[in-house]
Design an enzyme around this catalytic site. Sequence first.
Site, short mmCIF file in Angstrom:
data_model
loop_
_atom_site.label_atom_id
_atom_site.label_comp_id
_atom_site.label_asym_id
_atom_site.label_seq_id
_atom_site.Cartn_x
_atom_site.Cartn_y
_atom_site.Cartn_z
N HIS A 106 0.86 -1.19 0.00
CA HIS A 106 0.00 0.00 0.00
C HIS A 106 0.88 1.23 0.00
O HIS A 106 1.93 1.26 0.66
CB HIS A 106 -0.90 0.01 1.25
CG HIS A 106 -2.03 1.00 1.14
ND1 HIS A 106 -3.23 0.69 0.54
CD2 HIS A 106 -2.14 2.28 1.56
CE1 HIS A 106 -4.03 1.75 0.59
NE2 HIS A 106 -3.40 2.73 1.21
N ASP A 109 -13.40 3.43 7.54
CA ASP A 109 -12.49 4.14 6.63
C ASP A 109 -13.21 4.54 5.34
O ASP A 109 -12.91 5.58 4.76
CB ASP A 109 -11.25 3.29 6.30
CG ASP A 109 -10.22 4.09 5.50
OD1 ASP A 109 -9.81 5.16 5.98
OD2 ASP A 109 -9.87 3.69 4.39
N ARG A 127 -12.42 13.01 4.71
CA ARG A 127 -11.10 13.67 4.87
C ARG A 127 -10.65 14.25 3.54
O ARG A 127 -10.08 15.33 3.48
CB ARG A 127 -10.06 12.66 5.38
CG ARG A 127 -10.21 12.35 6.87
CD ARG A 127 -9.34 11.17 7.28
NE ARG A 127 -7.94 11.37 7.04
CZ ARG A 127 -7.13 10.47 6.46
NH1 ARG A 127 -7.59 9.30 6.04
NH2 ARG A 127 -5.87 10.74 6.30
N SER A 170 -6.08 5.05 8.85
CA SER A 170 -6.78 4.79 7.59
C SER A 170 -6.14 3.61 6.85
O SER A 170 -6.81 2.65 6.47
CB SER A 170 -6.74 6.06 6.72
OG SER A 170 -7.09 5.77 5.40
N LYS A 221 -7.52 -0.72 6.86
CA LYS A 221 -7.84 -1.48 5.62
C LYS A 221 -6.94 -2.70 5.48
O LYS A 221 -7.38 -3.78 5.15
CB LYS A 221 -7.60 -0.62 4.37
CG LYS A 221 -8.59 0.47 4.13
CD LYS A 221 -8.42 1.08 2.75
CE LYS A 221 -7.27 2.05 2.62
NZ LYS A 221 -7.42 3.32 3.28
#
Length: 437
Positions: free
Chosen positions: A82, A161, A168, A183, A187
Amino acid sequence: MRPQEIIAVKRDGGRLSDAYIEAFISGVTDGSWADYQTTALVMAMFTRGLDAGEQSAITRAMLYSGRVMDLSDIDAPKADKHSTGGVGDKTSLVIAPIAAACGVAVPMVSGRGLGHTGGTLDKLESIPGYNVRLSTARFKNVIRKCGFGLIGQTKEIAPADRKLYALRDATATVPYIPLIVASIMSKKLAEGLDALVLDVKTGSGAFIRKYQDSLELARELCSTGREFGVRTEALVTDMSQPLGKFVGNAHEVFECIQILRDEAEPSMRPTVELSLELTARMLTQCGIARSAAEARSMAGAALASGDALDRFARNIELQGGDPRVCDRPRMLLDPKLKPFVVEAKRSGYIASVDTFAVGRAVCDIGGGRVRAEDGIDHAVGFSSEIKIGDRIRAGEEIGLLYCRDLRQARSVSEKLRDAYKISDKETRRPKLIRASI
Ligand code: URA
């Protein structure tokens, strides 16, 4: 507990107890908190700050706002990558199929465009028919069949999220380390992984721009992963200029398919290099490769043999998209968008790039959202083969802008031109990989 009571504590600079944080996240998840109350508290967190205990409590609460996926019936190590977000940052679409071709199961839960950066889900939706909203059962089936799947947060997986990410984005509350950690990790930890590799961006196009702060973000992400029993590694990588050639959803998918077809142009090489390095880290982290050298060679072979491209085509088909884009990537590009040339004002060396401004420019022509509910124009974008350290002459092309409206093209191209600072002095080219944590 009334939302007002919890908001007031943070508004006045107080500390939120675990009970307050759990009440907040459950209110966000079940819809009992109004969006204005949620964003008021998030803004108070942003301005007043969260300590380590609050960061850990919010991550935990966001993770358990949904379920942790059980992938135990898939007989392969589970790993993912990620990124903290960047401009032209498209490596997920290259990494997932290469890692899958090397024997990793990749259950990738991603996000949409955030702030000035693009999001994997928006990129994928530029493939005709591609569906990022799969049920958990269908998602698992896709992973079983082709080795990886790509979805957004769902009602079951990281639902808090799903809500907070969009709010956000629309309220300028993204660039704060504890909120980014919560966040991302809510996930990723919900994916039921064995190993996780994080690409922490640093520089003018990153949410956390300063190198020392990016190192801190990398450390926080890694320690959170380890706290939850997931082998986690982070690379801090350069975002002082857009990654690769293209910025913009459909154009970025085009670049990824060119790479998977082993037809990368020279300006796409940084995307190739970073994708291979991050994939190699995934392979070593989850024990598929015994050394970094073996991992790099496995990843390179999966790309060169076409296995990764086949996986991507299979994945597109399984997720409802048109796999012919893998044979004819030009299908992704809208021929109605005539390129508008962005020219250099003066001669010299490219000294720096305001990468945030490049990302914003693509958002401004329709590539990003202003409000959470907005649609986007997948076809618009920007391409540049010019990198920091390159020599350029006045009037030469910095890049091409793909936009629908000529008047808009003129004003946006002005901003893009200003984003590329040119100096008489020769400039050192930035290193792509700055640190490994
Ligand atoms: N990526 C995420 O998933 N969340 C953030 O807050 C930033 C980048």
